[in-house]
Each structure stands twice: as structure tokens, then as C-alpha cells.
Write an enzyme that holds these catalytic residues in place. Structure first.
Site, short mmCIF file in Angstrom:
data_model
loop_
_atom_site.label_atom_id
_atom_site.label_comp_id
_atom_site.label_asym_id
_atom_site.label_seq_id
_atom_site.Cartn_x
_atom_site.Cartn_y
_atom_site.Cartn_z
N PHE A 116 -1.26 3.06 5.31
CA PHE A 116 -0.26 3.30 4.42
C PHE A 116 -0.13 4.76 4.95
O PHE A 116 1.09 5.24 4.48
CB PHE A 116 -1.08 3.45 3.12
CG PHE A 116 -1.92 4.81 2.80
CD1 PHE A 116 -1.65 5.68 2.15
CD2 PHE A 116 -3.33 4.58 3.15
CE1 PHE A 116 -2.40 6.63 1.83
CE2 PHE A 116 -4.13 5.47 2.97
CZ PHE A 116 -3.90 6.60 2.22
N LYS A 117 -0.94 5.43 5.85
CA LYS A 117 -0.57 6.85 6.16
C LYS A 117 1.04 6.88 7.11
O LYS A 117 1.59 8.02 7.10
CB LYS A 117 -1.72 7.49 6.76
CG LYS A 117 -2.61 7.73 5.65
CD LYS A 117 -3.95 8.06 6.32
CE LYS A 117 -5.06 8.20 5.18
NZ LYS A 117 -6.42 8.52 5.55
N ASP A 118 1.09 5.50 7.72
CA ASP A 118 2.40 5.61 8.38
C ASP A 118 3.62 6.09 7.63
O ASP A 118 4.67 6.64 7.81
CB ASP A 118 2.74 4.44 9.03
CG ASP A 118 1.64 3.92 9.94
OD1 ASP A 118 1.57 4.86 10.87
OD2 ASP A 118 1.28 2.84 10.06
#
Length: 479
Positions: free
Chosen positions: A112-114
């Protein structure tokens, strides 16, 4: 839109100032001075938007057109999401018995950090071009932040990035996603310690304000407001996709289950709540349970040690975004927040004041999940749906199963899924299942890797300072 420190002793800044600062000079975290309130009509208009369009609406509210025009903002966010594998960028999987899983992991590094780092890097490069400046980004990672940060800036001409990873505490795939990016502006250290221990040299470096200024240092961890801002879109998207109808009065509630380590996604949800989004929040953690103890008993204190778990990216003792939540729920009480956090930094243990604890437990439900429950949840989800969960997503889904097994009446529920099971084959095997690993992840094994060691007994702070100074000297020579 102005931003103030949660500790109240730093001058207010605009979005650009908050983006470049990470921690405020007084040790606090930046928060919006005022939160826009979204009325029913705005929520109805937003309800049909795609995920990227929700990010654009939220960023427009919190950045302001005088810093980035609406057209430019649209271009930057489109560029940030251009390499995502799914056409919707994020995807809601509707599974059996009311299980909704919001897949936030369709970016390049399968986490999710993308989403937030892709946008943050675009904003950063935009302001650096305007300033004709170069920065050194320093990132500590428990697994996914490092690879997403590297992906967002590798090859950028105005950014150097230094990543500290906890050697042996990430999965093999997570480590390779960082160590195989052989770009001139990427510098990776493998630290003989856990993710809390590697945060210490980073904190020590950022505490030297003159050094930070001299070398143009910044952080892309979730202390950075820009990341929390983008993550608010997860909650809006989850709400709009899971709410039965927006034609009722009051608007229906949706419960969003947030698996977390440093509480960035949880802080984003609390802010969305305060803006008028009718969500209930449930936070799910592994057996590193400081957030669960804080919600249940007001016990914000460190355990004796970090316990390694299958949900390794959540093996964190110090969930620094809780400071944002304390400030928000205390009615922006910076004096109280400062006293609380300074006591925590001094003694590693704080009992929340009764009123604050009461507000926290009203705003958030919580659960702590063992490794055994993680593998059971992964196994059950596969048996019922032919759907593979990563161990972090399983932490959230286990909360859903607990609630449905008790046959508690509840609003529709959406579980945030922060990473793909493809990144965690060890956990998939531990659950008695067969990993499904995409070719681009398999290809990492055959790539050359580069990683400098920070060993026990080394002076990690000195090594970090030396690396930063060396990069600054190279910058001077090349210019």
C-alpha cells in the site's frame, strides 16, 4: 491551509513546509490547523469518484492552488499511479459472508505504501525543481516503506535516498526489492537490529537541526504529513464502495478495519472521521500490541522487546502517528500532547488521561492477533473464497471473522489489505497454502544486490552522518 505541530512550539507552515520537514522543530508532527468539514452533498458528489479522483479532491483541499494548481496536481497524481497494475489503482474484492477486502497493493512493490509514496515523491520533485535544490531522504523501514520509497525516487536527479532495513527481520523478497535497485542515488544499509532500533540513529541525526538544514535532509516515513493525506483516500473509497446507499438520513455507517504498525493509516481514518465521513474504525495489530493496549486500557507503554511475527511490517513498538491521534481527539491540545509525548520519551510509559482514553475508545475498536490466528485466518479465507491473504491483511480479516462468528449486528465492514500475499511466501507456507509468486518477484533472486552493513557495536549514527556528508561533498563536486 496551514499546518501546526502537535506540540505547539513550532511556527506554522504551509503544505510545502510540512512536506520537507518530517518532524517539526519541537519534535512534534504536523497536522492541519483546521479540518475542512464535508457536508452530505459533497460526500454524495464524491461517492462516484474513482480512487485517483478522490486523492485529487483531498489533496486539493489540503495543499491549495497557490502551491500547486489543480491542473498540475492532476498531472502529478496521474503520474504517481501510472505504473499500477490494476486499472482502478485499488480494488475491492467482495468475498463470502460480507467480507470486503480493499486491495491497496497493486503498485510496483506490491504494498500500500506505493500509493502515498508515489504521490509524495511527485510533490517533492515538483517543489525541488521550483527551489532548484537537491535533498537527501533518510528512511527507516520495517519492510515495505523502504522499497516503496526507493521505487518512488530512484533515478531522480534531485534526490538521494538512504534506507536502513532491519537485517533478518524483513522477508527475503522485501529485502531484495531494496538491495537490487543499483541506482547512483540509492544507498541501502542492512542494520543488525529491529525496526525500532534502526529508528534511533535516524532520530539522532534529525535532532541536529543545523545538520539537517546544512545537508537538506528529509524523511519519507509516515511521520510525513503528505503520506497521511493520501492515505485518507483509502477510507473514503472504502466507505463509498461499501455503504448501502447515500440516500438515507443520517448517512449509513461503514466499519473500516485497519491493520497497522506505526498508525499512519489509523491517523488518516481518524481525520476522515473528524471531517464528517461516517465510518467506525477498528484497528488490528499483531502481538506487538501497544496500540491495542492504548485503546483498551489507556496503557501507552513499551513492551520489553519487539516480538518477531509473521506480519513483520507491523513488528513495531513505537507507533509514532498515535501522537497525531492524541492531538486530534484532545481538541488540538498541543500542551497536553507535548506533556504526554515527552513523558513517553522519558519513561517509555504513559497512562492516558481519562478523558482522552474515553474519546479514543469511542472513536476506535481494537484487536490484537497471534501468529496462530494469522495462519488460521489465511487458511479459512482460502478455503471459503479461494483467496490468498498476506499475513498483515489476515490481521484485519481475523477481526471480521471474530465479529461475524459472534453474530454481532454490525454495519457493512471493509478490511484494508496493505500487501499482496506474493511478498510473504514464508507466511503462506506456514498457513499450509501454496504461494503464488509473480515472475517479476521471482526475477529478484537472480539480480545483483548491494547493501552496506551496520553491525552491532558500530556507531550507527556516525555511519549515517558520514554517508550524508559524503553525498553532500559529491553534490558540490558534480555541480
Amino acid at each position: 491551509m496551514w499546518y501546526v505541530s502537535t506540540r505547539g512550539m513550532a511556527p506554522r507552515v504551509d503544505f510545502e513546509g510540512a512536506l520537507f520537514s518530517g518532524y517539526a522543530p519541537d519534535g512534534g508532527l504536523y497536522m492541519p490547523e483546521e479540518l475542512p468539514q464535508l457536508d452530505r452533498e459533497t460526500l454524495r458528489q464524491w461517492s462516484t469518484l474513482s480512487y485517483p479522483d478522490l486523492v485529487k479532491e483531498l489533496c486539493a483541499l489540503f495543499i491549495g492552488p497557490q502551491l500547486i494548481s489543480r491542473d498540475d496536481l492532476t498531472g502529478l497524481i496521474d503520474r504517481a499511479f501510472s505504473r499500477f497494475r490494476h486499472k482502478e489503482v485499488v480494488h475491492l474484492s467482495r468475498l463470502r459472508n460480507g467480507l470486503n477486502v480493499l486491495e491497496l497493493w497493486h503498485g510496483v512493490t506490491y504494498a500500500f505504501k506505493d500509493l502515498s509514496l508515489g504521490c509524495t515523491a511527485q510533490f517533492l520533485q515538483r517543489f525541488l525543481e521550483k527551489r532548484k535544490q537537491r535533498v537527501t531522504v533518510v528512511v527507516g523501514t520495517s519492510g515495505d516503506t523502504g522499497s516503496a520509497a526507493i521505487e518512488s525516487v530512484h533515478g531522480a536527479k534531485n534526490v538521494d535516498i538512504i534506507v536502513l532495513l532491519p537485517k533478518g527481520h524483513c522477508t527475503r523478497i522485501q529485502e531484495l526489492q531494496m538491495t537490487t535497485v543499483l541506482r547512483e542515488n540509492v544507498h541501502v544499509f542492512g542494520v543488525e537490529g529491529n525496526s525500532d532500533e534502526l529508528d534511533e540513529p535516524i532520530k539522532a541525526v534529525f535532532a541536529d537541526v543545523a545538520f539537517v538544514k546544512k545537508h537538506n535532509l528529509m524523511s519519507l516515513n509516515s511521520i510525513n504529513w503528505s503520506r497521511v493525506l493520501v492515505q485518507m483516500a483509502h477510507h473514503f473509497f472504502a466507505y463509498f464502495r461499501c455503504a448501502p446507499s447515500l440516500d438515507t438520513d443520517p448517512l449509513p455507517a461503514v466499519e473500516v478495519v485497519v491493520p497497522t504498525g506505526a498508525a499512519g493509516n489509523l491517523a488518516a481514518g481518524c481525520i476522515a472521521q473528524k471531517m464528517g465521513l461516517p465510518i467506525h474504525l477498528a484497528v488490528a495489530v499483531n502481538c506487538n500490541d501497544i496500540i491495542h493496549r492504548t485503546v483498551q486500557r489507556g496503557d501507552f507503554s513499551l513492551s520489553r522487546a519487539v516480538k518477531p511475527t509473521l506480519a513483520s511490517a507491523m513488528d513495531i513498538q513505537v507507533p509514532y502517528n498515535m501522537e497525531r491521534i492524541f492531538w486530534l481527539l484532545s481538541g488540538s491540545d498541543s500542551q497536553g500532547t507535548r506533556a504526554l509525548m515527552e513523558q513517553f520519551e522519558r519513561t517509555q510509559s504513559v497512562s492516558l488521561p481519562e478523558e482522552l482514553h474515553s474519546k479514543l475508545s469511542e472513536a476506535v475498536a481494537s484487536e490484537s492477533v497471534s501468529d496462530e490466528t494469522i495462519t488460521q485466518t489465511m487458511s479459512r479465507c482460502w478455503e471459503e473464497n479461494w483467496y490468498l491473504l498476506c499475513p498483515h491483511s489476515a490481521v484485519a480479516v481475523s477481526y471480521h471473522y471474530q465479529q461475524t462468528d459472534r453474530q454481532q449486528p454490525s454495519p457493512p465492514r471493509c478490511c484494508l489489505a496493505p500487501a499482496s500475499a506474493a511478498k510473504f511466501p514464508e507466511a503462506v507456507l506456514a498457513a499450509g497454502l501454496t504461494p503464488e509468486i509473480p515472475p517479476e518477484i521471482l526475477a529478484l533472486e537472480s539480480k545483483e544486490a548491494r547493501c552496506a552493513a551496520m553491525r552491532k557495536g558500530d556507531d550507527w549514527t556516525l555511519m549515517l552522518r558520514d554517508t550524508i556528508e559524503k553525498l553532500s561533498r559529491q553534490r558540490v563536486i558534480s555541480s
